[in-house]
Motif scaffolding. Structure first.
Motif, PDB file in Angstrom:
ATOM      1  N   THR A 160      21.601 -63.139 -33.888  1.00  0.00           N
ATOM      2  CA  THR A 160      20.862 -63.381 -32.634  1.00  0.00           C
ATOM      3  C   THR A 160      21.945 -63.666 -31.743  1.00  0.00           C
ATOM      4  O   THR A 160      22.718 -64.487 -31.933  1.00  0.00           O
ATOM      5  N   LEU A 161      21.688 -63.161 -30.403  1.00  0.00           N
ATOM      6  CA  LEU A 161      22.644 -63.266 -29.351  1.00  0.00           C
ATOM      7  C   LEU A 161      22.141 -64.684 -28.620  1.00  0.00           C
ATOM      8  O   LEU A 161      20.667 -64.757 -28.467  1.00  0.00           O
ATOM      9  N   SER A 162      22.742 -65.477 -28.208  1.00  0.00           N
ATOM     10  CA  SER A 162      22.529 -66.754 -27.635  1.00  0.00           C
ATOM     11  C   SER A 162      22.471 -66.478 -26.239  1.00  0.00           C
ATOM     12  O   SER A 162      21.519 -67.351 -25.578  1.00  0.00           O
ATOM     13  N   SER A 163      22.983 -65.823 -25.542  1.00  0.00           N
ATOM     14  CA  SER A 163      23.065 -65.434 -24.228  1.00  0.00           C
ATOM     15  C   SER A 163      22.692 -64.108 -23.506  1.00  0.00           C
ATOM     16  O   SER A 163      23.071 -63.061 -24.203  1.00  0.00           O
ATOM     17  N   MET A 164      21.829 -63.904 -22.629  1.00  0.00           N
ATOM     18  CA  MET A 164      21.792 -62.879 -22.265  1.00  0.00           C
ATOM     19  C   MET A 164      22.132 -62.638 -20.588  1.00  0.00           C
ATOM     20  O   MET A 164      21.962 -61.447 -20.114  1.00  0.00           O
ATOM     21  N   CYS A 165      23.043 -63.412 -20.244  1.00  0.00           N
ATOM     22  CA  CYS A 165      23.919 -63.096 -19.235  1.00  0.00           C
ATOM     23  C   CYS A 165      25.064 -62.136 -19.533  1.00  0.00           C
ATOM     24  O   CYS A 165      25.613 -62.148 -20.611  1.00  0.00           O
ATOM     25  N   THR A 166      24.954 -61.094 -18.611  1.00  0.00           N
ATOM     26  CA  THR A 166      25.713 -60.047 -18.921  1.00  0.00           C
ATOM     27  C   THR A 166      27.251 -60.365 -19.209  1.00  0.00           C
ATOM     28  O   THR A 166      27.859 -59.775 -20.193  1.00  0.00           O
ATOM     29  N   VAL A 167      27.722 -61.303 -18.526  1.00  0.00           N
ATOM     30  CA  VAL A 167      29.086 -61.706 -18.736  1.00  0.00           C
ATOM     31  C   VAL A 167      29.362 -62.255 -20.292  1.00  0.00           C
ATOM     32  O   VAL A 167      30.229 -62.129 -20.851  1.00  0.00           O
ATOM     33  N   PHE A 168      28.400 -63.454 -20.180  1.00  0.00           N
ATOM     34  CA  PHE A 168      28.677 -64.192 -21.480  1.00  0.00           C
ATOM     35  C   PHE A 168      28.145 -63.338 -22.819  1.00  0.00           C
ATOM     36  O   PHE A 168      28.774 -63.451 -23.733  1.00  0.00           O
ATOM     37  N   ALA A 169      27.397 -62.298 -22.651  1.00  0.00           N
ATOM     38  CA  ALA A 169      26.629 -61.716 -23.622  1.00  0.00           C
ATOM     39  C   ALA A 169      27.916 -60.774 -24.030  1.00  0.00           C
ATOM     40  O   ALA A 169      28.134 -60.261 -25.166  1.00  0.00           O
ATOM     41  N   GLU A 170      28.542 -60.287 -23.124  1.00  0.00           N
ATOM     42  CA  GLU A 170      29.856 -59.415 -23.365  1.00  0.00           C
ATOM     43  C   GLU A 170      30.851 -60.033 -24.166  1.00  0.00           C
ATOM     44  O   GLU A 170      31.477 -59.634 -25.225  1.00  0.00           O
ATOM     45  N   SER A 171      30.835 -61.323 -23.654  1.00  0.00           N
ATOM     46  CA  SER A 171      32.284 -62.277 -24.564  1.00  0.00           C
ATOM     47  C   SER A 171      31.619 -62.398 -25.803  1.00  0.00           C
ATOM     48  O   SER A 171      32.289 -62.489 -26.836  1.00  0.00           O
ATOM     49  N   GLU A 172      30.329 -62.765 -26.169  1.00  0.00           N
ATOM     50  CA  GLU A 172      29.762 -63.016 -27.305  1.00  0.00           C
ATOM     51  C   GLU A 172      29.942 -61.707 -28.274  1.00  0.00           C
ATOM     52  O   GLU A 172      30.193 -61.859 -29.428  1.00  0.00           O
ATOM     53  N   VAL A 173      29.752 -60.650 -27.637  1.00  0.00           N
ATOM     54  CA  VAL A 173      29.737 -59.420 -28.376  1.00  0.00           C
ATOM     55  C   VAL A 173      31.271 -59.209 -28.859  1.00  0.00           C
ATOM     56  O   VAL A 173      31.511 -58.761 -30.114  1.00  0.00           O
ATOM     57  N   VAL A 174      32.251 -59.544 -27.996  1.00  0.00           N
ATOM     58  CA  VAL A 174      33.578 -59.352 -28.412  1.00  0.00           C
ATOM     59  C   VAL A 174      33.890 -60.299 -29.587  1.00  0.00           C
ATOM     60  O   VAL A 174      34.457 -60.138 -30.636  1.00  0.00           O
ATOM     61  N   SER A 175      33.443 -61.569 -29.507  1.00  0.00           N
ATOM     62  CA  SER A 175      33.441 -62.751 -30.343  1.00  0.00           C
ATOM     63  C   SER A 175      33.034 -62.239 -31.827  1.00  0.00           C
ATOM     64  O   SER A 175      33.648 -62.446 -32.761  1.00  0.00           O
ATOM     65  N   LEU A 176      31.675 -61.599 -31.941  1.00  0.00           N
ATOM     66  CA  LEU A 176      31.322 -61.282 -32.850  1.00  0.00           C
ATOM     67  C   LEU A 176      32.045 -60.137 -33.935  1.00  0.00           C
ATOM     68  O   LEU A 176      32.201 -59.990 -34.875  1.00  0.00           O
ATOM     69  N   ILE A 177      32.534 -59.161 -32.887  1.00  0.00           N
ATOM     70  CA  ILE A 177      33.315 -58.164 -33.388  1.00  0.00           C
ATOM     71  C   ILE A 177      34.554 -58.887 -34.279  1.00  0.00           C
ATOM     72  O   ILE A 177      34.851 -58.372 -35.302  1.00  0.00           O
ATOM     73  N   ALA A 178      35.114 -59.698 -33.367  1.00  0.00           N
ATOM     74  CA  ALA A 178      36.367 -60.245 -33.830  1.00  0.00           C
ATOM     75  C   ALA A 178      36.168 -61.162 -35.308  1.00  0.00           C
ATOM     76  O   ALA A 178      36.837 -61.270 -36.293  1.00  0.00           O
ATOM     77  N   ASP A 179      34.821 -61.528 -35.404  1.00  0.00           N
ATOM     78  CA  ASP A 179      34.488 -62.241 -36.682  1.00  0.00           C
ATOM     79  C   ASP A 179      34.102 -61.417 -37.703  1.00  0.00           C
ATOM     80  O   ASP A 179      33.536 -61.714 -38.763  1.00  0.00           O
TER      81      ASP A 179
END
Lengths: 264, 411
Positions: A160-179
């Motif tokens: 589940t993504l915690s943020s729908m802000c485009t900027v924050f969601a992009e960062s979250e996606v990058v973090s998930l990939i890194a994880d």
């Protein structure tokens, strides 16, 4: 006699050409880019070429989209809400709810049995969940935007993504990939997040959407993953036309034909 | 800067009124008095009180204090097109950028020395806690003691007495700071003038209900809320009289505020205070008139000159901006019926928790009386967050919906 609808959106400029009887002769989709008038000319030239007619054979043009006022030689400029409603009604006569997700905004439109808009709601001051949002997510995932459509297949749906802000969601996606989270799980999470926002938008125009017939237009409707997530969220099939991004231009062309008939 | 702005506004407006004395000029007279008020506030020659929105301005006028709610300054800065630097100033000092633009602008103006240091500060707990917080901040900036009028939310005799007693304390508070005693005759005279302005305002509102309405998109913008500042003065009577005369003549001559009026709108809460093209768009493209604002046609019983504080306390407590949202909703529904509106525009002033928090309830309440609503997302003061294209699309789609389907339910 021919009728033209032009939809100048933030991401794409679409044109639809109708014949005298309202049948679709041709449609085109070009990138809007930075030069609006060039995009309008390109989209218009494309449908004229496909139909084998010249510009002077067009009896009436109606423009729509955020750049609707920039279309010259128009009979009228009509908002995309009215045009998408008119277009979807011609494709799915029984549609009661229209979801339109475009380049920078999303809309939920409630239609009456005649296809008139009786209610609408738009995203609040934020482009989360729109075409621009998906572009940013595709960039973060390092895939083409078209590839996003099926990347969620086989996902368990546990991300589940915690943020729908485009900027924050992009960062979250990058973090998930890194994880090391699987791409399909990330894409599934994105699609469900978009669906959740759209459900809230639809609730504003139809608090009880159960049993209502839902159709979808706009470029994001090409993304079958988003459509699947919406179908699951609403627990019903979503009707999507073969060319969802041209529904606004289609509606504009139909309105051009009606307006011309009324004036003549 | 502000003094020069108000002086220029006054001279330009006076010149226009003199040049065209027979043209409709009620709005110009209103603007002229606003300019004169601004001059008094900024000239340094008058006793000044910065107040909350529902302070008893007629009482303060009787005490020879030029008083004004601080949000007025935010609106003026927005209308001059200079508000951005003041908003940034307050944001640099740590005020969240998504709080009310009126209050951020005022706080920024005070920090930049663009607000005259007042003699008196009187806050009100109504209509919003944000306003009270802004006043507390200003009081610290100006190093002034803050008098707080605690407005109870319910209309009971105990509540009225509680607030009426606070007005008496407020008068002593003011009197202690400006010297001199309270002049009972002056207070009575102010109340008489306040009542006369009230009578005329009721007439103006009654005339605005006419179909088609003499009001257009702009003529009654900010009218009710700013007229409160002129209660108890000759200016208040003259402004209201000018509107009444103008509207009566228009109706007599078969003229409407918007030629060929087709759509009648209710504007909820605040107007957008900076220059923007949306009102003209409504008028010219859709023949839509804003026949009533939520903040207009808030009327009250005449003030009893023999017991003014009880009457004024009732006036304040019963304002629809006070208490439960259902009170505000009753007011909005009443206006919708009285003014025969086709639809409502809710700017949902972005930083206003009262405005945005009530959005769903208001939309549902108006739906009950068959009035569709379009919600805009805008801070009425912050020009930096004005997405014209997005707002145009919402408004135009709403107009298209109203034109094609008069029984539409909402937006």
């Amino acid at each position: 006699m021919y009728y033209l609808g032009v939809d100048l959106g933030s991401l794409s400029c679409d044109a639809v050409l109708l014949d005298h009887d309202g049948g679709v002769l041709a449609s085109s989709v070009v990138l809007t880019g930075a030069r609006n008038r060039e995009a309008i000319a390109k989209a218009t030239d494309a449908v004229l070429r496909l139909a084998g007619i010249t510009e002077d054979q067009i009896r009436a043009t109606v423009s729509t989209g955020y750049g609707r006022d920039r279309v010259e030689k128009r009979l009228a400029a009509v908002t995309e809400i009215t045009c998408h409603a008119r277009g979807i009604k011609s494709l799915f006569g029984g549609a009661q709810i229209l979801i339109d997700i475009g380049g920078q905004d999303s809309k939920a439109v409630r239609l009456d049995p005649n296809g008139q808009v009786i209610d609408f709601a738009m995203n609040d001051k934020c482009a989360a969940g729109t075409g621009r949002f998906l572009e940013a997510m595709a960039r973060a995932l390092q895939v083409d935007i078209e590839e996003l459509a099926d990347l969620d297949l086989g996902a368990s749906g546990n991300v589940t993504l915690s943020s729908m802000c485009t900027v924050f969601a992009e960062s979250e996606v990058v973090s998930l990939i890194a994880d090391g989270v699987e791409v399909r799980e990330i894409v599934s999470g994105l699609n469900r997040a978009i669906a959740s926002r759209i459900v809230a938008l639809v609730r504003r125009v139809a608090p009880m959407s159960n049993g209502l017939s839902i159709a979808m237009s706009g470029g994001v409707a090409h993304n079958s993953g988003v459509v699947r997530a919406l179908s699951q969220a609403f627990e019903t099939a979503i009707s999507v036309p073969p060319k969802p991004d041209t529904v606004g231009a289609l509606g504009a062309a139909l309105i051009a034909r009606e307006k011309y008939a009324r004036q003549s | 800067m502000m003094l020069q702005y108000f002086q220029r506004l006054a001279s330009v407006t006076e010149a226009r009124i003199s040049k065209y004395p027979h043209q409709p000029n009620a709005r110009k007279k209103f603007a002229l008095e606003i300019a004169k008020l601004g001059i008094r506030l900024y000239s340094g020659e008058h006793r000044v009180a910065w107040c909350g929105v529902v302070a008893p301005f007629d009482v303060l006028s009787a005490m020879n204090v030029t008083s004004c709610f601080v949000e007025f300054v935010g609106a003026m800065l927005a209308s001059t097109g200079t508000v951005g630097m003041f908003l940034e100033e307050s944001e640099h000092a740590g005020f969240a950028a998504d709080t009310c633009g009126y209050h951020r602008a005022v706080l920024g103006a005070a920090m930049k020395g663009m607000m005259p240091v007042p003699d008196i500060m009187i806050a009100t707990t109504c209509p919003c806690s944000g306003g009270l917080a802004a006043m507390e901040n200003l009081a610290r900036t100006f190093k002034k003691e803050l008098f707080v009028l605690d407005v109870p939310s319910s209309d009971t005799s105990e509540s009225v007495r509680y607030l009426a007693d606070q007005y008496k304390n407020m008068m002593r508070f003011v009197s202690d700071r400006i010297g001199g005693s309270i002049d009972e005759d002056r207070l009575r005279e102010s109340i008489v003038k306040s009542n006369r302005a009230r009578e005329l305002m009721i007439e103006v509102y009654r005339l605005a209900q006419h179909v088609p309405s003499p009001a257009n998109g702009q003529s009654l913008a900010n009218f009710g809320i700013v007229m409160a500042l002129f209660l108890g003065t000759d200016a208040g009577i003259e402004i209201a009289q000018a509107y009444k005369d103008e509207y009566e003549e228009m109706i007599r001559n078969g003229k409407s505020g918007v030629p060929d009026e087709k759509i009648r709108l209710l504007w909820l809460q605040n107007r957008i205070q900076f220059k923007h093209p949306l009102i003209r768009l409504l008028e010219e493209e859709y023949q839509a008139a804003i026949v009533i604002d939520e903040l207009n046609d808030i009327t009250w019983d005449a003030i009893d000159p023999d017991d003014p504080f009880t009457s004024i306390a009732r006036r304040t407590i019963t304002t629809p901006l006070n208490g439960k949202i259902s009170q505000r909703l009753d007011h909005i529904q009443r206006l919708s019926k009285l003014y025969k509106v086709d639809g409502a525009v809710n700017p949902c002033h972005w930083g206003c928790r009262q405005g945005t928090g009530a959005r769903g309830l208001i939309q549902a309440g108006l739906k009950e009386v068959g009035v569709p609503v379009v919600n805009l997302e805008v801070d009425c003061v912050d020009t930096r967050n004005f997405a014209e294209g997005q707002l145009r699309t919402r408004l135009e789609a709403f107009m298209e919906m109203l034109r094609s389907n008069p029984t539409a339910h909402g937006a």
